[in-house]
Design an enzyme around this catalytic site. Sequence first.
Site, PDB file in Angstrom:
ATOM      1  N   LYS A 181      51.095  36.467  33.468  1.00 28.47           N
ATOM      2  CA  LYS A 181      50.310  37.621  32.991  1.00 28.47           C
ATOM      3  C   LYS A 181      49.815  38.439  34.171  1.00 28.47           C
ATOM      4  CE  LYS A 181      45.692  37.272  31.852  1.00 28.47           C
ATOM      5  NZ  LYS A 181      44.795  38.262  32.422  1.00 28.47           N
ATOM      6  N   ASN A 182      49.214  37.787  35.154  1.00 26.86           N
ATOM      7  CA  ASN A 182      48.539  38.538  36.214  1.00 26.86           C
ATOM      8  C   ASN A 182      49.477  39.112  37.265  1.00 26.86           C
ATOM      9  OD1 ASN A 182      46.208  38.127  34.863  1.00 26.86           O
ATOM     10  ND2 ASN A 182      45.380  36.592  36.245  1.00 26.86           N
ATOM     11  N   ARG A 188      40.260  45.497  30.506  1.00 24.29           N
ATOM     12  CA  ARG A 188      39.798  46.057  31.771  1.00 24.29           C
ATOM     13  C   ARG A 188      40.911  46.129  32.805  1.00 24.29           C
ATOM     14  NH1 ARG A 188      38.284  44.085  35.831  1.00 24.29           N
ATOM     15  NH2 ARG A 188      36.390  45.276  36.083  1.00 24.29           N
ATOM     16  N   CYS A 241      32.557  42.061  31.337  1.00 26.78           N
ATOM     17  CA  CYS A 241      33.057  41.231  30.237  1.00 26.78           C
ATOM     18  C   CYS A 241      32.206  39.965  30.235  1.00 26.78           C
ATOM     19  CB  CYS A 241      34.539  40.921  30.440  1.00 26.78           C
ATOM     20  SG  CYS A 241      34.850  39.845  31.831  1.00 26.78           S
ATOM     21  N   ARG A 284      31.747  42.798  36.771  1.00 24.23           N
ATOM     22  CA  ARG A 284      33.081  43.273  37.204  1.00 24.23           C
ATOM     23  C   ARG A 284      33.097  44.770  37.535  1.00 24.23           C
ATOM     24  NH1 ARG A 284      37.566  40.149  33.848  1.00 24.23           N
ATOM     25  NH2 ARG A 284      38.699  40.349  35.808  1.00 24.23           N
ATOM     26  N   PRO A 285      32.256  45.185  38.483  1.00 22.20           N
ATOM     27  CA  PRO A 285      32.238  46.596  38.896  1.00 22.20           C
ATOM     28  C   PRO A 285      33.544  46.987  39.582  1.00 22.20           C
ATOM     29  CG  PRO A 285      30.956  45.262  40.407  1.00 22.20           C
ATOM     30  CD  PRO A 285      31.352  44.353  39.285  1.00 22.20           C
ATOM     31  N   ILE A 286      33.706  48.286  39.871  1.00 20.72           N
ATOM     32  CA  ILE A 286      34.911  48.730  40.595  1.00 20.72           C
ATOM     33  C   ILE A 286      34.528  49.521  41.848  1.00 20.72           C
ATOM     34  CG2 ILE A 286      36.478  48.721  38.589  1.00 20.72           C
ATOM     35  CD1 ILE A 286      36.087  51.800  38.455  1.00 20.72           C
ATOM     36  N   ASP A 307      40.259  30.966  37.652  1.00 19.56           N
ATOM     37  CA  ASP A 307      40.896  30.983  36.332  1.00 19.56           C
ATOM     38  C   ASP A 307      41.272  29.588  35.846  1.00 19.56           C
ATOM     39  OD1 ASP A 307      42.706  34.151  36.690  1.00 19.56           O
ATOM     40  OD2 ASP A 307      40.586  33.645  36.430  1.00 19.56           O
ATOM     41  N   ILE A 329      33.078  32.897  42.236  1.00 16.78           N
ATOM     42  CA  ILE A 329      33.729  34.207  42.080  1.00 16.78           C
ATOM     43  C   ILE A 329      33.043  35.076  41.031  1.00 16.78           C
ATOM     44  CG2 ILE A 329      35.911  35.398  41.552  1.00 16.78           C
ATOM     45  CD1 ILE A 329      36.095  33.757  44.115  1.00 16.78           C
ATOM     46  N   ARG A 349      45.562  36.611  24.638  1.00 18.88           N
ATOM     47  CA  ARG A 349      45.685  37.635  25.685  1.00 18.88           C
ATOM     48  C   ARG A 349      46.552  37.112  26.826  1.00 18.88           C
ATOM     49  NH1 ARG A 349      40.658  38.750  28.318  1.00 18.88           N
ATOM     50  NH2 ARG A 349      42.156  39.781  29.671  1.00 18.88           N
TER      51      ARG A 349
HETATM   52  C1  EPZ Z   1      41.818  39.279  38.869  1.00 22.18           C
HETATM   53  O1  EPZ Z   1      40.710  40.008  38.344  1.00 22.18           O
HETATM   54  C2  EPZ Z   1      42.400  38.495  37.704  1.00 22.18           C
HETATM   55  N1  EPZ Z   1      42.856  39.421  36.669  1.00 22.18           N
HETATM   56  C3  EPZ Z   1      41.348  37.560  37.122  1.00 22.18           C
HETATM   57  O2  EPZ Z   1      41.974  36.804  36.088  1.00 22.18           O
HETATM   58  C4  EPZ Z   1      40.882  36.609  38.222  1.00 22.18           C
HETATM   59  O3  EPZ Z   1      39.872  35.771  37.714  1.00 22.18           O
HETATM   60  C5  EPZ Z   1      40.355  37.430  39.412  1.00 22.18           C
HETATM   61  O4  EPZ Z   1      41.376  38.349  39.874  1.00 22.18           O
HETATM   62  C6  EPZ Z   1      39.955  36.538  40.576  1.00 22.18           C
HETATM   63  O5  EPZ Z   1      41.047  35.805  41.005  1.00 22.18           O
HETATM   64  C7  EPZ Z   1      44.079  39.980  36.806  1.00 22.18           C
HETATM   65  O6  EPZ Z   1      44.791  39.725  37.755  1.00 22.18           O
HETATM   66  C8  EPZ Z   1      44.515  40.917  35.713  1.00 22.18           C
HETATM   67  P1  EPZ Z   1      38.513  40.618  41.668  1.00 22.18           P
HETATM   68  P2  EPZ Z   1      39.995  41.159  39.266  1.00 22.18           P
HETATM   69  O7  EPZ Z   1      38.510  42.105  41.823  1.00 22.18           O
HETATM   70  O8  EPZ Z   1      41.024  41.884  40.033  1.00 22.18           O
HETATM   71  C9  EPZ Z   1      33.824  41.400  42.254  1.00 22.18           C
HETATM   72  C10 EPZ Z   1      42.284  35.985  33.898  1.00 22.18           C
HETATM   73  O9  EPZ Z   1      41.686  35.119  33.224  1.00 22.18           O
HETATM   74  N2  EPZ Z   1      34.200  42.818  42.449  1.00 22.18           N
HETATM   75  O10 EPZ Z   1      39.193  39.775  42.686  1.00 22.18           O
HETATM   76  O11 EPZ Z   1      39.099  41.930  38.371  1.00 22.18           O
HETATM   77  C11 EPZ Z   1      34.045  40.957  40.808  1.00 22.18           C
HETATM   78  O12 EPZ Z   1      32.927  41.305  40.014  1.00 22.18           O
HETATM   79  C12 EPZ Z   1      41.493  36.971  34.731  1.00 22.18           C
HETATM   80  O13 EPZ Z   1      43.532  36.098  33.947  1.00 22.18           O
HETATM   81  C13 EPZ Z   1      33.207  43.724  42.814  1.00 22.18           C
HETATM   82  O14 EPZ Z   1      32.039  43.362  42.979  1.00 22.18           O
HETATM   83  O15 EPZ Z   1      39.131  40.230  40.237  1.00 22.18           O
HETATM   84  C14 EPZ Z   1      34.218  39.470  40.943  1.00 22.18           C
HETATM   85  O16 EPZ Z   1      32.949  38.848  41.012  1.00 22.18           O
HETATM   86  C15 EPZ Z   1      39.994  36.767  34.604  1.00 22.18           C
HETATM   87  N3  EPZ Z   1      33.554  45.041  42.990  1.00 22.18           N
HETATM   88  C16 EPZ Z   1      34.949  39.317  42.286  1.00 22.18           C
HETATM   89  O17 EPZ Z   1      34.726  40.558  42.991  1.00 22.18           O
HETATM   90  C17 EPZ Z   1      34.842  45.471  42.827  1.00 22.18           C
HETATM   91  O18 EPZ Z   1      35.117  46.677  43.021  1.00 22.18           O
HETATM   92  C18 EPZ Z   1      36.454  39.075  42.158  1.00 22.18           C
HETATM   93  O19 EPZ Z   1      36.982  40.150  41.450  1.00 22.18           O
HETATM   94  C19 EPZ Z   1      35.832  44.533  42.443  1.00 22.18           C
HETATM   95  C20 EPZ Z   1      35.489  43.209  42.277  1.00 22.18           C
END
Ligand code: EPZ
Length: 438
Positions: free
Chosen positions: A22-23, A92, A116, A121-123, A308, A330, A402
């Site tokens: 998926k990812n 998202r 969620c 999960r900010p961007i 995950d 995380i 999902r």
């Molecule tokens: C990816 O999410 C995966 N999703 C998640 O899998 C996975 O848990 C995560 O990476 C961590 O490995 C997909 O690949 C589609 P991050 P992502 O940006 O990209 C913070 C599943 O079950 N952060 O590495 O959203 C964030 O809040 C899903 O398949 C900010 O603060 O993860 C989190 O605490 C769940 N600001 C941490 O970083 C930002 O701009 C890691 O988030 C971006 C992230």
Amino acid sequence: MSSIEVIGGEQLKGELKIQGSKNAALPVIAATILNKGISVLKNCPKILDVFHMVQILEDLGCAVSWDDNTLIVDSRQASVTHVSEESVRKMRSSILYLGAVLGRFHEVTIAYPGGCSIGARPINYHLNALKKLNVTQEFLDEDEKIIHCHTDRIRGNDIFLEFPSVGATQNIILTAVYAEGTTRIYNAAREPEVVELCNYLIEAGARICGKGTAFIEIEGVKRLHDVEYSLPSDRIVAGTYMAAVVTAGGNVVFNDVPVGHMESTIRILRKTGCLIDIDGSRVRVVARRRPNPIELIRTQPYPGFPTDMQSQLMSVLCKADGVSAIHEQIFEYRFHNVNELRKMGARIELDNESNKATIYGVKSLHGALVKAHDLRGGAGLVIAGLAAEGTTVVTEADSIERGYEDICRDFGVLGAKLRYCSDNEQYMMKRHAIDAVQ
Ligand code: EPZ
């Protein structure tokens, strides 16, 4: 909402092929927008999140078709640069269209993804990086839900990520493929799903080096070309199913396991005392007794133990022969399963301050009516149900679909007894469970 009824107590046996990732699929599907041509994606999982990403491709003007598990995308006619709020609210990960649409059209309008159940999960990392690539950003509405990004030209730049965010790394790469000049990402995410996105783009003609390391360099090119790409198998689905054997017991061979992406998961599962025998992508898991406890597991960015897999491992450790601890590093709220597992007889203490759970292993769990709060939590409850005595009903199980093509089908192949329930059956089970308690 659908539910899954699990009748526990069966050992797992037999053979099962692991589905596509998926990812890895989601960012590559977004990237097909960048390639103004035909992309053929093999081994693409047929899961809800992929169907949502495909719907957005069609909303943007792409032609999409399936041939079994092969997804064919023709993005030559794509012209729309607006990703609907409904799409982002539903999933998202559609935020990955931010970089892809911007990279191709130099503008994009997209809803701000909400948090969620597992975190805010900010961007911010994504948006700060795009500003450094000469992208202007403004909110189109007063409650700052819709963001419009545009630029006359994307200029390569050096970007330092304060955290190796997977999504931010992917969006920077997607935006930088056609940039003028070179973009360097420092403290980039090293996850296999970032490597797969780079592999797809390089196959299509992008110039990227450093994939899988903390330093990735993207040299802008003028165009990409048609590409045929095979997605890897899903390391989290594989880990989930291997964890199920550990906790329910049994002897199972899994095929197409992405072993190279699973070092930390396999290392941790072996610590529980099971046998994991690897022959290429064929992996046999044998578990004959209660799992060993594990003193402390920390979830970490790759190549550390994946967040995950945290819920699934907690289900395993509930029946361990001793005390274990899990430190979720995380996400802020990824311990929703604790209260659900307690309904099944698990003994878990939670320290919300430190985001640490201490699990006091019990000899057996019993069936209960439990709720899936998120995708991986739901999968964790299903494997806890497999290892429990009696019947477990996992409600709000839609979230599991999902990421898992058909978790009931897959565990059924291995001899487990579980099935999807309709809503009124779910109601009757709730009534029965409530009567039983009163
Ligand atoms: C990816 O999410 C995966 N999703 C998640 O899998 C996975 O848990 C995560 O990476 C961590 O490995 C997909 O690949 C589609 P991050 P992502 O940006 O990209 C913070 C599943 O079950 N952060 O590495 O959203 C964030 O809040 C899903 O398949 C900010 O603060 O993860 C989190 O605490 C769940 N600001 C941490 O970083 C930002 O701009 C890691 O988030 C971006 C992230």
